[in-house]
Write an enzyme that holds these catalytic residues in place. Structure first.
Site, mmCIF file in Angstrom:
data_model
loop_
_atom_site.group_PDB
_atom_site.id
_atom_site.type_symbol
_atom_site.label_atom_id
_atom_site.label_comp_id
_atom_site.label_asym_id
_atom_site.label_seq_id
_atom_site.Cartn_x
_atom_site.Cartn_y
_atom_site.Cartn_z
ATOM 1 N N GLU A 118 -13.666 0.339 15.837
ATOM 2 C CA GLU A 118 -13.813 0.742 14.429
ATOM 3 C C GLU A 118 -14.896 -0.080 13.745
ATOM 4 O O GLU A 118 -15.762 0.444 13.036
ATOM 5 C CB GLU A 118 -12.484 0.577 13.693
ATOM 6 C CG GLU A 118 -12.567 0.771 12.185
ATOM 7 C CD GLU A 118 -11.955 -0.372 11.388
ATOM 8 O OE1 GLU A 118 -12.628 -0.945 10.517
ATOM 9 O OE2 GLU A 118 -10.773 -0.698 11.643
ATOM 10 N N GLU A 204 -11.114 -11.721 10.334
ATOM 11 C CA GLU A 204 -10.101 -10.881 9.696
ATOM 12 C C GLU A 204 -8.703 -11.299 10.134
ATOM 13 O O GLU A 204 -7.782 -11.397 9.314
ATOM 14 C CB GLU A 204 -10.349 -9.419 10.048
ATOM 15 C CG GLU A 204 -9.385 -8.454 9.396
ATOM 16 C CD GLU A 204 -9.698 -7.007 9.694
ATOM 17 O OE1 GLU A 204 -8.894 -6.138 9.310
ATOM 18 O OE2 GLU A 204 -10.737 -6.733 10.323
ATOM 19 N N HIS A 351 16.390 8.762 0.133
ATOM 20 C CA HIS A 351 16.635 8.977 -1.300
ATOM 21 C C HIS A 351 18.007 8.444 -1.707
ATOM 22 O O HIS A 351 18.144 7.774 -2.737
ATOM 23 C CB HIS A 351 16.522 10.465 -1.612
ATOM 24 C CG HIS A 351 17.089 10.876 -2.924
ATOM 25 N ND1 HIS A 351 16.549 10.484 -4.135
ATOM 26 C CD2 HIS A 351 18.168 11.651 -3.233
ATOM 27 C CE1 HIS A 351 17.255 10.994 -5.132
ATOM 28 N NE2 HIS A 351 18.252 11.711 -4.599
ATOM 29 N N GLY A 354 18.433 4.462 -0.845
ATOM 30 C CA GLY A 354 17.600 3.640 -1.711
ATOM 31 C C GLY A 354 17.753 3.943 -3.181
ATOM 32 O O GLY A 354 16.976 3.433 -4.006
ATOM 33 N N GLU A 356 18.960 3.862 -7.016
ATOM 34 C CA GLU A 356 19.209 2.686 -7.863
ATOM 35 C C GLU A 356 20.068 2.991 -9.069
ATOM 36 O O GLU A 356 20.256 2.145 -9.943
ATOM 37 C CB GLU A 356 17.863 2.084 -8.307
ATOM 38 C CG GLU A 356 17.008 1.632 -7.142
ATOM 39 C CD GLU A 356 15.673 1.043 -7.580
ATOM 40 O OE1 GLU A 356 15.543 0.698 -8.781
ATOM 41 O OE2 GLU A 356 14.765 0.923 -6.742
ATOM 42 N N GLY A 377 14.450 4.402 4.064
ATOM 43 C CA GLY A 377 13.820 5.641 4.480
ATOM 44 C C GLY A 377 13.203 5.517 5.859
ATOM 45 O O GLY A 377 13.420 4.542 6.580
ATOM 46 N N LYS A 912 -16.545 10.374 -13.307
ATOM 47 C CA LYS A 912 -15.436 10.568 -14.229
ATOM 48 C C LYS A 912 -14.115 10.142 -13.593
ATOM 49 O O LYS A 912 -13.924 10.329 -12.387
ATOM 50 C CB LYS A 912 -15.355 12.036 -14.658
ATOM 51 C CG LYS A 912 -16.550 12.513 -15.468
ATOM 52 C CD LYS A 912 -16.395 13.974 -15.853
ATOM 53 C CE LYS A 912 -17.586 14.452 -16.677
ATOM 54 N NZ LYS A 912 -17.452 15.891 -17.042
ATOM 55 N N PRO A 913 -13.211 9.601 -14.377
ATOM 56 C CA PRO A 913 -11.869 9.318 -13.840
ATOM 57 C C PRO A 913 -11.234 10.602 -13.325
ATOM 58 O O PRO A 913 -11.345 11.651 -13.953
ATOM 59 C CB PRO A 913 -11.119 8.755 -15.054
ATOM 60 C CG PRO A 913 -12.172 8.284 -15.996
ATOM 61 C CD PRO A 913 -13.340 9.202 -15.791
#
Length: 1035
Positions: A118, A204, A351, A354, A356, A377, A912-913
């Protein structure tokens, strides 16, 4: 069959590129029983004549309803899969190639080969320079081309994927894609590049050695079956990639060429692009570029044997972290989860495990003060195998009750088994996913194509966009089968805490993680296998926060293109901007509450943090359902007070905001939770010592330059005063005198915005008796230290954790104005890539190397960051040596190259965002800095076009060049143990190191407080908008 809606059909045809004149014929055929899909597929067959390289092609790609871009998916005859997105309005074009080969395919004798490949092929870290072709020679040509046209590149390697991606100004996209295509057609790895990138990989890896996330991730791999590909060390280092292979007579470069030749095949490649060009034009162009990529008939690897067998399970691993953290993870091996992507049984169980809300496992565990958070999950794995995981963050008490925590987890699982799969929960989740897909925010082009290129390997072409989002089917049998994997005889327990240091009797090979292994207690396993049901554990109820109104509000009659003030009192100033860009039923609210008590002492700073942390703890059960609908809130302390952000669907946003304010101003802190979070806060401050050297350098630079601020040591000194009594006294004082400034942006009317902000004000006034803060105390901006002319300072700080040191060289350039701002940005645009290429690629100073523009309180400057195994004195000299070449580099730019850099900078700034929240944040940044230049991009990009090359050269000579009398340099050094005794150059450094007056005469700062006392402060920036002063007397 009834004819389908004509408006829908016309839109469908337009999006698929089919002539709309045919829609009536199609509607007629459907009414006669003909299949729409068959009709479209026949049209797709005709499109295959666009280019002879095409095997199959379809425009029938499922996309969000509000997405007006055109999509086309195709497979070439060489079996490469391609997705093309045509967006005539895009300000950036992007491409990503995902090769379905990763670290699990590394040769056994050379760990890290896929990662090295890579780096060699294409990485912003190596600047995509080492895989070149006769058509595009030159090791830095590609990087220069991308960055000079406002673009960027990156790459990553995963277990079974390697992804390469870039973005660039649309006008240069075709040429960039041409270069990009050569990476996968005619590679040529040079020997010098191989050696350099070996060092880059090694740097790295060294950066991650003391990082707990990397350490524990590798530990899970090392605990798997020896000989399984999951067991490998994927990152690699110089030892595995160079030293050991050489000792065995293995030529790394030859093996690298073999690896690329073996695996980089068209049939395991997925290409995604986003461009301005029409679909047909880009289809032909892509086929020309990639149609000849060789298909080597590589069989994508699969691992039907799980890396965790009986010998790896029924055990408890005790791992010792670097930071003072406590974590418990329950890990269950299971079948390959992605095979059930349409029914998502892991999402169903994750779901619920986990959850809450009330009745959840987390709620019961928090009630006993055993845990603070939970995550559950599907996890990790590769094609052929997966894991289910449940992990919790343990308290001190929780560490003493680990077996009880596991017992309660199995009690919750037993409750799920007894209740059986619930279709209504799947339907609710499916409806949420459909809603979120329908109103999905656009992504930045590079991020979008990066994800889609990977999805091409995992989803049918028609579902490549929707596949990761939609939850199609209810399959109770699959849910039940997966639930049967969640049993103690199929479980590995991983327990993480520094408390196990004396117990640890083993060391992980690659990161040196200390750990121990013990078998599970058979009696406990029997108890977990048949747990009693617990009365407090229940399924969640229906989600009351699911929105029902998705209407876009009427356009504001006083519509403005920029935010405007709609309320300005002594207590509050409210900015408003109705969305006219994204057309989504969503909104964003930010409220900054200024209090003079927020940070006037370390104790108050601590108490403010504790106040908000306790609020979040109390509010979590209520807000969890809101978060599931993407209605989110964030409440944090700042140096001036607190900042509240609420984002999401506007239908229920007001309900959440009202409840936030009511809870914030009425909840009563619990003494047991005060103790829990005081201990958590203490650990967090102490753990800061283990942070990366770059983090410490940034922290120290801020202490030296910012007015005020407290050190971690000062915060730690008053930890014992974080008591319930002091907190109870602090809260009403904290909110007694305040000033609010807010921004509401999105699907709001003015009346709605005023109503929402009144909820905040009225609740504070009613419940906390809040009054207006005096105008003199309302600013939120801290002033910046002004370095004197012709100065050079250095500040040294020791680091006992990491083996590398770090240097931050900051060259302060004074107050921002339009002209100087664009001079700095243009200079950065021109030198950032040569800086990287020189200091990282050529000189191999470290993995983290960069040049940036730093801004703070209206003051800006140029910042060089390098984390290195070299001594900071030497690195400092190399930075100065690079800077000594900049003047000549600037002067030698041709007019064409100079204009390219200006165009590239303009393109980057005018991008632009892509998301509503990003636009909101851009507006809020102007408010937070009290500049209020909401059209900054237009003003500054227009100005940069007027800057001459000579002006830029003069600016550099006057402010940054070593001999300038107006130079302001501050160097922060974080010194590892090996660098404490001063700099002694090694033999290979002597020829590069020469005495430099600017380095040798730098004045050492001994104490940051004494230093700031001797310095002047810059004035605060002048606001672009005059805001009338409102005092109490005018109310």
């Amino acid at each position: 069959m009834r004819p389908i809606n004509e408006d829908y059909l016309m839109r469908l045809f337009a999006n698929r590129g089919i002539p709309t004149c045919m829609f009536r014929l199609c509607n007629h055929l459907i009414s006669k029983g003909h299949s729409k899909i068959l009709f479209l597929s026949r049209y797709s067959t005709e499109m295959s004549h666009l280019h002879p390289a095409i095997d199959t092609i379809t425009d029938n790609v499922t996309i969000p309803d509000l997405d007006n871009r055109k999509y086309r998916a195709l497979k070439l005859k060489n079996e490469m899969k391609i997705l093309i997105i045509s967006d005539p309005n895009t300000d950036k074009s992007a491409a990503a190639m995902n090769v379905h080969i990763g670290t699990m395919s590394d040769p056994v004798a050379i760990p890290g080969m896929a990662h090295l490949c890579e780096h060699m092929v294409f990485s912003w870290k190596s600047k995509a320079v080492f895989l070149h072709s006769p058509q595009y020679p030159g090791e830095n040509m590609y990087a220069d081309f991308i960055t000079s046209h406002g673009g960027s590149t990156n790459a990553f390697t995963d277990l079974e994927d390697t992804n390469f991606h870039f973005e660039i100004a649309p006008t240069q996209f075709k040429e960039a894609l041409d270069i990009f295509s050569q990476f996968f057609i005619c590679p040529l790895f040079t020997e010098s590049a191989t050696e350099r990138e070996l060092n880059a990989v090694d740097h790295e890896n060294e950066k991650n050695i003391q990082n707990d996330a990397w350490r524990l991730h590798q530990l899970e791999h090392s605990l798997s079956k020896p000989g399984h590909d999951f067991h490998k060390f994927g990152t690699g280092n110089k030892q595995t990639l160079w030293t050991t292979p050489r000792e065995k007579g293995i030529d790394t470069r030859e093996e690298l060429l073999k690896f690329h030749s073996k695996y980089y095949s068209a049939n395991v490649m997925g290409l995604a692009i986003l461009c301005k060009e029409p679909l047909d034009e880009m289809t032909r162009y892509v086929c020309e570029l990639f149609g000849n990529t060789v298909n080597k008939k590589v069989k994508a690897p699969m691992w039907p044997e799980h890396p965790y067998g009986i010998d790896q399970l029924k055990r408890r691993v005790f791992a010792v972290p670097i930071k003072d953290t406590r974590k418990l993870e329950l890990l269950w091996p299971c079948d390959y989860l992605h095979q059930w992507w349409e029914s998502r049984p892991d999402h169903y169980l994750g779901h619920l495990l986990g959850h809450e809300g009330p009745g959840s496992l987390l709620s019961a565990l928090k009630a006993r003060s055993w845990v603070n958070s939970i995550c559950a999950g599907g996890k990790g794995g590769a094609t052929g195998f997966s894991f289910m995981s449940l992990s919790v963050d343990l308290t001190e008490s929780g560490l003493d009750h680990v077996d009880d925590v596991v017992t309660m987890a199995y009690q919750y699982i037993a409750m799920l088994r007894a209740a059986g799969p619930q279709e209504w929960i799947v339907e609710e989740g499916r409806d949420l996913n459909i809603m979120n897909f329908k109103f999905k925010d656009n992504e930045k082009p590079r991020a979008l194509v990066t994800g889609l290129a990977g999805s091409l390997h995992y989803y049918p072409l028609e579902e490549v966009v929707s596949g990761p989002y939609l939850w199609k089917n209810y399959e109770p049998k699959i849910i039940q089968d997966l639930m049967e994997k969640l049993v103690p005889e199929n479980m590995l327990t991983i327990l993480v805490s520094q408390a196990f240091a004396s117990k640890a009797n083993r060391k992980e090979k690659w990161y040196g993680v200390a750990y121990a292994i013990e078998p599970h207690d058979p009696e406990l396993e029997a108890k977990w296998a048949e747990p009693e049901l617990h009365e407090s554990l229940k399924l969640p109820g229906p989600n009351a926060f699911i929105p029902h109104n998705y209407e876009i509000v009427p356009r504001d009659p006083d519509h403005s293109n920029l935010p405007r003030i709609i309320k300005n009192t002594a207590l509050s100033r409210c900015w408003f901007k109705q969305d006219d860009e994204f057309n989504l039923p969503k909104g964003c609210i930010t409220v900054a509450i200024r209090s003079s008590l927020s940070s006037n002492s370390p104790l108050n700073a601590n108490l403010a943090w504790l106040y908000l942390r306790l609020f979040s703890d109390v509010f979590a059960e209520y807000s969890y359902d809101a978060a599931l609908t993407r209605l989110n809130h964030d409440l944090n302390t700042t140096h001036y007070g607190i900042m509240l952000v609420v984002t999401g669907y506007t239908d229920k946003l007001g309900v959440l905001l009202e409840t936030i304010m009511k809870t914030l101003t009425t909840f009563k802190p619990d003494e047991s939770r005060v103790a829990v979070f005081r201990e958590q806060y203490t650990r967090g401050l102490n753990n800061f010592k283990m942070a990366q050297p770059t983090t410490h350098a940034d922290y120290r630079l801020g202490l030296l330059l910012k007015e005020g601020g407290w050190t971690t040591d000062e915060l730690l000194e008053c930890i014992d005063e974080m008591t319930l009594e002091n907190l109870t006294a602090f809260i009403p004082q904290f909110l007694a005198r305040i000033h609010m400034e807010s921004l509401l942006f999105g699907n709001f009317t003015v009346d709605t915005a005023l109503s929402l902000i009144s909820v905040v004000e009225d609740t504070l006034v009613t419940n906390m008796k809040s009054k207006a803060l005096p105008h003199s105390q309302q600013t939120r901006v801290r002033r910046e230290v002004q370095l004197p002319d012709d100065c050079s300072y250095k500040f040294n700080c020791n680091n006992d954790i990491h083996s590398s040191s770090c240097i931050y060289n900051f060259y302060q350039l004074g107050l921002e104005d339009t002209h100087s701002t664009m001079l700095v940005e243009l200079l950065h645009q021109i030198i950032k890539d040569p800086c990287f290429n020189t200091l990282r690629t050529q000189e191999q100073l470290g993995y983290i190397v960069g040049c940036y523009v730093r801004r703070g309180s209206g003051v800006h400057g140029l910042l060089f960051i390098i984390q290195s195994m070299k001594h900071p004195d030497y690195v400092d000299h190399r930075i100065e040596t690079f800077l000594s070449t900049v003047k000549e580099r600037l002067e030698n730019l041709t007019d064409t190259d100079y204009q390219k850099h200006i165009s590239g900078l303009v393109a980057a700034r005018l991008a632009k965002p892509k998301k509503m929240k990003a636009r909101h944040n851009r507006y809020w940044n102007e408010i937070a800095t009290e500049n209020y230049v909401f059209n900054r991009e237009d003003i500054e990009t227009a100005h940069v076009k007027t800057i001459t090359q000579q002006q830029l050269v003069s600016f550099f000579k006057s402010n940054i060049a070593a001999k300038s009398s107006r130079r302001h340099k501050l160097s922060v050094r974080i010194l590892s143990k090996s660098h404490r005794d001063g700099f002694i150059p090694q033999d290979d450094e002597l020829d590069k190191y020469k005495a430099d007056d600017k380095i040798q005469t730098a004045q050492t700062i001994e104490d940051h407080i004494d230093f700031k006392r001797s310095m002047q402060l810059f004035p605060l920036p002048k606001s672009a908008i005059h805001i009338p002063k409102i005092t109490m007397s005018k109310l």
